[in-house]
Design a protein around this motif. Structure first.
Motif, PDB file in Angstrom:
ATOM      1  N   SER A  38      75.311  -3.019  13.583  1.00  0.00           N
ATOM      2  CA  SER A  38      73.972  -2.493  13.846  1.00  0.00           C
ATOM      3  C   SER A  38      73.764  -2.111  15.311  1.00  0.00           C
ATOM      4  N   THR A  39      74.755  -2.390  16.173  1.00  0.00           N
ATOM      5  CA  THR A  39      74.581  -2.076  17.592  1.00  0.00           C
ATOM      6  C   THR A  39      75.692  -1.212  18.181  1.00  0.00           C
ATOM      7  N   THR A  40      76.761  -0.954  17.441  1.00  0.00           N
ATOM      8  CA  THR A  40      77.879  -0.180  17.972  1.00  0.00           C
ATOM      9  C   THR A  40      78.364   0.839  16.955  1.00  0.00           C
ATOM     10  N   GLU A  41      79.080   1.846  17.434  1.00  0.00           N
ATOM     11  CA  GLU A  41      79.728   2.815  16.552  1.00  0.00           C
ATOM     12  C   GLU A  41      81.011   2.150  16.071  1.00  0.00           C
ATOM     13  N   HIS A  46      80.859   7.595  12.886  1.00  0.00           N
ATOM     14  CA  HIS A  46      79.840   7.006  12.011  1.00  0.00           C
ATOM     15  C   HIS A  46      78.625   6.629  12.841  1.00  0.00           C
ATOM     16  N   ALA A  47      77.453   6.886  12.313  1.00  0.00           N
ATOM     17  CA  ALA A  47      76.228   6.494  13.013  1.00  0.00           C
ATOM     18  C   ALA A  47      76.159   4.978  13.125  1.00  0.00           C
TER      19      ALA A  47
END
Length: 80
Positions: A38-41, A46-47
């Protein structure tokens, strides 16, 4: 099905012929992994985060041959 489990809640992969999809059953990711996602690619291109309606499951690498077999089965069935 994961060959190292006894069939009770085992990670599994199968082909859904009607929907033309591979279906994965696996373990829930750890809270740490979900926080990282939820905090990194976490995958190139990828989003950040997990889109609504999607999920992350964990499947052991020892299932690689089973996943290949599912793909081979889908190809033999004309799905690929």
């Amino acid at each position: 099905m994961d060959p190292e489990t006894q069939g009770n809640g085992s990670p599994t992969v199968w082909v859904d012929d009607e929907e033309r999809e591979l279906v994965f059953q696996g373990w829930n990711p750890s809270e740490e992994l979900l926080a990282e996602i939820s905090t990194t690619e976490w995958a190139p291109g990828h989003a950040i985060g997990i889109p609504q309606g999607e999920a992350v499951v964990r499947v052991p690498l020892r299932m690689a041959a089973i996943i290949r077999k599912a793909l081979d089965d889908a190809e033999r069935s004309g799905l690929l």
